[in-house]
Design a protein around this motif. Structure first.
Motif, PDB file in Angstrom:
ATOM      1  N   TYR A   5      71.721  77.346  46.906  1.00  0.00           N
ATOM      2  CA  TYR A   5      71.160  76.435  46.135  1.00  0.00           C
ATOM      3  C   TYR A   5      70.395  75.345  47.295  1.00  0.00           C
ATOM      4  CZ  TYR A   5      71.244  71.698  44.006  1.00  0.00           C
ATOM      5  OH  TYR A   5      70.739  70.519  43.475  1.00  0.00           O
TER       6      TYR A   5
ATOM      7  N   LYS B 246      66.340  75.120  46.907  1.00  0.00           N
ATOM      8  CA  LYS B 246      65.880  73.940  46.600  1.00  0.00           C
ATOM      9  C   LYS B 246      64.651  73.706  47.821  1.00  0.00           C
ATOM     10  CE  LYS B 246      67.268  70.559  44.613  1.00  0.00           C
ATOM     11  NZ  LYS B 246      66.622  69.757  43.396  1.00  0.00           N
TER      12      LYS B 246
ATOM     13  N   ALA C  35      70.533  70.040  50.301  1.00  0.00           N
ATOM     14  CA  ALA C  35      69.956  70.757  49.248  1.00  0.00           C
ATOM     15  C   ALA C  35      69.005  69.518  48.488  1.00  0.00           C
ATOM     16  CB  ALA C  35      70.387  71.422  48.184  1.00  0.00           C
ATOM     17  N   ARG C  36      69.974  68.478  48.201  1.00  0.00           N
ATOM     18  CA  ARG C  36      69.341  67.224  47.548  1.00  0.00           C
ATOM     19  C   ARG C  36      68.300  66.429  48.533  1.00  0.00           C
ATOM     20  NH1 ARG C  36      74.992  67.042  45.892  1.00  0.00           N
ATOM     21  NH2 ARG C  36      75.334  65.375  47.341  1.00  0.00           N
TER      22      ARG C  36
ATOM     23  N   GLY D  60      66.078  77.837  41.033  1.00  0.00           N
ATOM     24  CA  GLY D  60      65.214  77.887  42.429  1.00  0.00           C
ATOM     25  C   GLY D  60      64.041  78.930  41.847  1.00  0.00           C
TER      26      GLY D  60
END
Length: 463
Positions: free
Chosen positions: A260, A264, A228-229, A292
């Motif tokens: 998540y 993202k 996600a990051r 989101g």
């Protein structure tokens, strides 16, 4: 049961044995009680004769929720020849990473040998600092003290090199270990994902499964969070498929991590489908979906989901929830709704707004043309405004063409960051748009004399 205050009567009846005081130190529920036990140890000479009891006292003081790291530090430095456990405990408890490294240096200068429990805490501090030089120095000490094959230490080294951006050394340390654990595989895969190396992360995940390791829920959630990051949706989709094939139950942890990851990466439809199918959700699940939706401009859906959360009254929203909802209001310019939600935080849920919430409202007021109200809000905050929130106010000034407010904001930004040359350029452009050419010439002359240059922008394109 330990009394809140040890009375003189209980003192006379208390067997001042070392084990008793150590046990009491473990059961304390406040600093007041710990200080009483500390006094008992001093009076009964336990502080001198029993390192174990002192270790328990220091541990409770440093690591308990009610603890006081500063007081624990005083206990350590007043102890005659503190042992490695005491040093490790204080290193572990340090909220500031540089202090942990400094403590390690003091530990070595006092002739105390580090052990296998020292380095994981020390490497965690290096990871927080993202300091490659510090990581390399700790790495040399790991080998110096013969801990190069300890899996907990190696896991810390791989993580530390990864977060410092040195994937070559992280992979070298990883490859040197023959009997890898699931945790070590996870750390290396996360390292690749967090550094935008999606192909390497995918290949290593396949290799891990091929070696016979079956990722558990915690492993999958960790890797999904990294996906996600870093925007590594390919690996995230592969893990989702793995979960389906292996019929791993999508509980709250994995379900939230999947939502998540998809949200993202912009796969809002998939994220929402997963959210609606989950039988149980916690506040993190709701936040992942609301934030989101807000981030990708689905304002009405985000606000409707927030209303649903309030009506169900199963989960209580927290400060992150309100950041997502306020962000949604910013996207759509819903000034009145945003104001109401900002007030609801404190009046309805007792949540004190943080600087992120103020930033959202400042942005919203600026977009709505309420520039003076935005400036008043910033000046009335409980904390000093940072560059981010002042930047939002400067952007609002630019949109409104208000050079007077912009001048005040630029002065505040330069007080925080004297070398922030971009604000001079922004103010110069505002003067030009307003036709104030004398001010444009004055600013540009000043920038030329002081050799100020705006830092060039940069972009990252995933391949």
């Amino acid at each position: 049961m330990l009394l809140p205050i040890i009375t003189s009567h209980s003192q006379s009846s208390l067997l001042r044995t070392f084990s008793t005081l150590a046990l009491i130190a473990d059961k304390c529920i406040s600093m007041e009680q710990l200080k009483q036990v500390h006094a008992q140890m001093i009076v009964s000479t336990v502080i001198i004769n029993d390192p174990f009891a002192v270790s328990r006292l220091l541990s409770s003081c440093a690591l308990s929720l009610f603890g006081d790291v500063s007081y624990a530090s005083r206990i350590l430095h007043s102890t005659h020849r503190p042992n490695a456990f005491m040093w490790n405990t204080l290193i572990r408890a340090q909220p500031h990473a540089p202090h942990a490294l400094s403590l390690y240096l003091h530990m070595r200068r006092n002739g105390v040998l580090p052990g296998k429990h020292t380095f994981p805490f020390l490497l965690k501090a290096c990871s927080r600092l993202r300091s490659l030089p510090a990581c390399k120095q700790v790495h040399t000490h790991v080998f110096k003290f013969g801990l190069g094959s300890d899996l907990h230490v190696i896991n810390g080294l791989v993580r530390c090199y990864s977060v410092s951006g040195n994937l070559n050394d992280a992979r070298f340390v990883f490859d040197e270990i023959q009997d890898k654990t699931l945790s070590l595989w996870t750390t290396m895969i996360c390292g690749y994902a967090q550094n935008f190396c999606s192909n390497e992360a995918l290949a290593l995940f396949d290799e891990m499964v091929g070696e016979g390791f079956e990722p558990n829920g915690a492993t999958l959630a960790s890797v999904l969070s990294a996906c996600a990051r870093s925007g590594c949706i390919e690996l995230g989709e592969r893990i989702h498929e793995f979960v389906k094939v292996k019929r791993i139950g999508v509980g709250v942890i994995i379900g939230t991590a999947l939502i998540y990851m998809y949200a993202k990466n912009g796969a809002i439809v998939t994220a929402r489908k997963l959210f609606d199918e989950m039988p149980e959700r916690n506040v993190v699940t709701w936040n992942a979906m609301i934030c989101g939706l807000a981030a990708h401009g689905h304002v009405e859906d985000a606000l409707c989901l927030f209303d649903k959360l309030k009506k169900e009254q199963v989960v209580v929203p927290n400060d992150v929830t309100f950041i997502g909802v306020l962000s949604a209001c910013c996207h759509a310019g819903l000034l009145d709704v945003g104001r109401d939600i900002f007030r609801l935080m404190k009046t309805g849920y007792g949540i004190e707004p943080k600087i992120e919430h103020y930033g959202c409202l400042v942005d919203l007021l600026g977009r709505g043309g309420k520039l003076l109200e935005a400036e008043e809000l910033v000046n009335g905050m409980p904390w000093k405004a940072d560059v981010v929130i002042l930047g939002a106010l400067l952007a609002a000034s630019k949109n409104s063409g208000n050079t007077e407010v912009a001048e005040r904001v630029v002065k505040q930004i330069l007080a925080l960051e004297p070398h922030n040359h971009g604000v001079h350029v922004a103010l110069s452009n505002m003067y030009a748009e307003a036709g104030q050419w004398q001010e444009v010439l004055r600013l540009r002359k000043m920038m030329k004399e002081e050799r100020l240059k705006k830092a060039p922008g940069w972009s990252l394109v995933a391949t």
